[in-house]
Design a protein around this motif. Sequence first.
Motif, mmCIF file in Angstrom:
data_model
loop_
_atom_site.group_PDB
_atom_site.id
_atom_site.type_symbol
_atom_site.label_atom_id
_atom_site.label_comp_id
_atom_site.label_asym_id
_atom_site.label_seq_id
_atom_site.Cartn_x
_atom_site.Cartn_y
_atom_site.Cartn_z
ATOM 1 N N MET A 1 36.002 34.649 41.876
ATOM 2 C CA MET A 1 37.418 34.330 41.831
ATOM 3 C C MET A 1 38.194 35.610 41.537
ATOM 4 S SD MET A 1 38.806 31.300 42.082
ATOM 5 C CE MET A 1 40.276 30.426 41.782
ATOM 6 N N SER A 2 39.367 35.692 42.056
ATOM 7 C CA SER A 2 40.172 36.892 41.838
ATOM 8 C C SER A 2 41.595 36.517 41.474
ATOM 9 C CB SER A 2 40.149 37.765 43.087
ATOM 10 O OG SER A 2 40.554 37.028 44.208
ATOM 11 N N VAL A 3 42.304 37.490 40.922
ATOM 12 C CA VAL A 3 43.700 37.315 40.552
ATOM 13 C C VAL A 3 44.537 37.529 41.807
ATOM 14 C CG1 VAL A 3 45.589 38.248 39.167
ATOM 15 C CG2 VAL A 3 43.303 38.052 38.183
ATOM 16 N N LYS A 4 45.437 36.611 42.074
ATOM 17 C CA LYS A 4 46.293 36.695 43.253
ATOM 18 C C LYS A 4 47.553 37.502 42.924
ATOM 19 C CE LYS A 4 44.003 33.156 45.418
ATOM 20 N NZ LYS A 4 42.913 33.010 44.523
ATOM 21 N N TYR A 5 48.126 38.120 43.952
ATOM 22 C CA TYR A 5 49.379 38.843 43.764
ATOM 23 C C TYR A 5 50.310 38.628 44.942
ATOM 24 C CZ TYR A 5 47.600 42.488 46.901
ATOM 25 O OH TYR A 5 47.112 43.160 47.987
ATOM 26 N N PHE B 1 50.222 40.175 21.770
ATOM 27 C CA PHE B 1 48.787 39.931 21.726
ATOM 28 C C PHE B 1 48.063 41.197 22.146
ATOM 29 C CE2 PHE B 1 44.923 38.675 24.154
ATOM 30 C CZ PHE B 1 44.155 38.243 23.078
ATOM 31 N N ARG B 2 47.111 41.632 21.341
ATOM 32 C CA ARG B 2 46.262 42.766 21.685
ATOM 33 C C ARG B 2 44.845 42.235 21.835
ATOM 34 N NH1 ARG B 2 49.644 44.437 17.862
ATOM 35 N NH2 ARG B 2 48.142 44.437 16.170
ATOM 36 N N PRO B 3 44.354 42.199 23.066
ATOM 37 C CA PRO B 3 43.048 41.583 23.310
ATOM 38 C C PRO B 3 41.895 42.361 22.681
ATOM 39 C CG PRO B 3 43.855 42.652 25.295
ATOM 40 C CD PRO B 3 44.956 42.724 24.286
ATOM 41 N N GLY B 4 40.825 41.626 22.384
ATOM 42 C CA GLY B 4 39.601 42.232 21.878
ATOM 43 C C GLY B 4 38.821 42.901 23.004
ATOM 44 N N ALA B 5 37.679 43.470 22.659
ATOM 45 C CA ALA B 5 36.891 44.284 23.591
ATOM 46 C C ALA B 5 36.478 43.520 24.848
ATOM 47 C CB ALA B 5 35.671 44.843 22.873
ATOM 48 N N ASP B 6 36.012 42.283 24.713
ATOM 49 C CA ASP B 6 35.543 41.540 25.894
ATOM 50 C C ASP B 6 36.677 41.299 26.886
ATOM 51 O OD1 ASP B 6 33.001 41.463 24.851
ATOM 52 O OD2 ASP B 6 33.082 39.353 24.245
ATOM 53 N N LEU B 7 37.847 40.955 26.390
ATOM 54 C CA LEU B 7 38.976 40.722 27.288
ATOM 55 C C LEU B 7 39.447 42.026 27.921
ATOM 56 C CD1 LEU B 7 41.005 38.082 25.253
ATOM 57 C CD2 LEU B 7 39.643 37.710 27.309
ATOM 58 N N ARG B 8 39.445 43.113 27.150
ATOM 59 C CA ARG B 8 39.816 44.417 27.728
ATOM 60 C C ARG B 8 38.817 44.833 28.802
ATOM 61 N NH1 ARG B 8 40.467 45.887 22.316
ATOM 62 N NH2 ARG B 8 38.628 47.216 22.478
ATOM 63 N N ASP B 9 37.526 44.582 28.557
ATOM 64 C CA ASP B 9 36.496 44.926 29.547
ATOM 65 C C ASP B 9 36.669 44.110 30.823
ATOM 66 O OD1 ASP B 9 35.441 46.760 27.805
ATOM 67 O OD2 ASP B 9 33.778 45.477 27.144
ATOM 68 N N MET B 10 37.082 42.839 30.689
ATOM 69 C CA MET B 10 37.321 41.993 31.862
ATOM 70 C C MET B 10 38.390 42.608 32.745
ATOM 71 S SD MET B 10 39.906 39.675 32.987
ATOM 72 C CE MET B 10 40.740 39.428 31.454
ATOM 73 N N LEU B 11 39.418 43.198 32.130
ATOM 74 C CA LEU B 11 40.501 43.803 32.908
ATOM 75 C C LEU B 11 40.010 44.974 33.761
ATOM 76 C CD1 LEU B 11 43.405 43.744 30.305
ATOM 77 C CD2 LEU B 11 43.171 42.332 32.358
ATOM 78 N N LYS B 12 38.918 45.602 33.341
ATOM 79 C CA LYS B 12 38.375 46.738 34.091
ATOM 80 C C LYS B 12 37.650 46.299 35.362
ATOM 81 C CE LYS B 12 37.737 49.373 29.856
ATOM 82 N NZ LYS B 12 36.754 49.848 28.870
ATOM 83 N N ILE B 13 37.194 45.045 35.408
ATOM 84 C CA ILE B 13 36.385 44.603 36.550
ATOM 85 C C ILE B 13 37.033 43.492 37.378
ATOM 86 C CG2 ILE B 13 34.226 45.283 35.445
ATOM 87 C CD1 ILE B 13 33.786 42.253 34.848
ATOM 88 N N VAL B 14 38.211 43.019 36.958
ATOM 89 C CA VAL B 14 38.853 41.918 37.673
ATOM 90 C C VAL B 14 39.171 42.343 39.107
ATOM 91 C CG1 VAL B 14 41.230 42.455 36.943
ATOM 92 C CG2 VAL B 14 40.624 40.104 37.492
ATOM 93 N N LYS B 15 39.025 41.420 40.039
ATOM 94 C CA LYS B 15 39.323 41.662 41.460
ATOM 95 C C LYS B 15 40.688 41.070 41.781
ATOM 96 C CE LYS B 15 35.088 43.089 42.373
ATOM 97 N NZ LYS B 15 34.810 44.321 41.727
ATOM 98 N N PHE B 16 41.347 41.635 42.785
ATOM 99 C CA PHE B 16 42.674 41.180 43.190
ATOM 100 C C PHE B 16 42.669 40.851 44.678
ATOM 101 C CE2 PHE B 16 43.261 44.004 39.617
ATOM 102 C CZ PHE B 16 44.079 43.255 38.794
ATOM 103 N N GLU B 17 43.460 39.847 45.041
ATOM 104 C CA GLU B 17 43.648 39.525 46.448
ATOM 105 C C GLU B 17 45.070 39.070 46.690
ATOM 106 O OE1 GLU B 17 42.305 35.176 47.719
ATOM 107 O OE2 GLU B 17 40.713 36.150 46.569
ATOM 108 N N TYR C 1 56.576 46.134 45.199
ATOM 109 C CA TYR C 1 55.572 46.195 44.147
ATOM 110 C C TYR C 1 54.667 44.965 44.214
ATOM 111 C CZ TYR C 1 58.796 49.607 42.161
ATOM 112 O OH TYR C 1 59.604 50.696 41.974
ATOM 113 N N ALA C 2 53.433 45.141 43.733
ATOM 114 C CA ALA C 2 52.533 43.999 43.566
ATOM 115 C C ALA C 2 52.909 43.306 42.260
ATOM 116 C CB ALA C 2 51.091 44.474 43.504
ATOM 117 N N SER C 3 52.911 41.980 42.278
ATOM 118 C CA SER C 3 53.243 41.194 41.100
ATOM 119 C C SER C 3 52.220 40.071 40.962
ATOM 120 C CB SER C 3 54.656 40.620 41.249
ATOM 121 O OG SER C 3 54.990 39.808 40.156
ATOM 122 N N ALA C 4 51.591 39.956 39.796
ATOM 123 C CA ALA C 4 50.566 38.925 39.584
ATOM 124 C C ALA C 4 51.148 37.544 39.849
ATOM 125 C CB ALA C 4 50.023 39.006 38.164
ATOM 126 N N LYS C 5 50.388 36.702 40.538
ATOM 127 C CA LYS C 5 50.807 35.349 40.892
ATOM 128 C C LYS C 5 49.880 34.374 40.190
ATOM 129 C CE LYS C 5 52.492 32.082 43.749
ATOM 130 N NZ LYS C 5 52.752 30.960 42.873
#
Length: 129
Positions: free
Chosen positions: A1-5, A109-125, A23-27
């Motif tokens: 699954m990926s984040v749409k924009y 909100f300041r996310p913890g390590a697991d959530l920050r790591d997720m942001l590094k690998i999330v896919k976009f479409e 600009y790309a904007s998260a949907k």
Amino acid sequence: MSVKYNIVERKNPLDKNAPSKFYASAKADGEINLKAIAKEIAGGSTTVSDTDVLAVLNDLIKAMTRHLTQGEIVKLGDFGNFQITISSDGAETAEKVTAANIKNNKITFRPGADLRDMLKIVKFEKYKK
């Protein structure tokens, strides 16, 4: 699954005469509520019901509200931290700054390590209507 924009056109707020840019904007693509999350958490456990999980999450919200309104940072371990932040109008001297200068507040909100790591690998479409 990926984040749409979506693609959105925006003017430069600092230079009204500058040409617009795109600009790309998260949907957002759906939503999930607290009750559904409680069921999902309970589904991964044989010892807790979704009602129990929901009760704990509701009490967490109440406790967070109480502590945030007391000016505390709410630290939820690996999940992350919540804190109230404010913005205010400036004054000529420190003595002239009062609560009346405060114009906006929000919860940061300041996310913890697991959530920050997720942001590094999330896919976009690109969002398809």
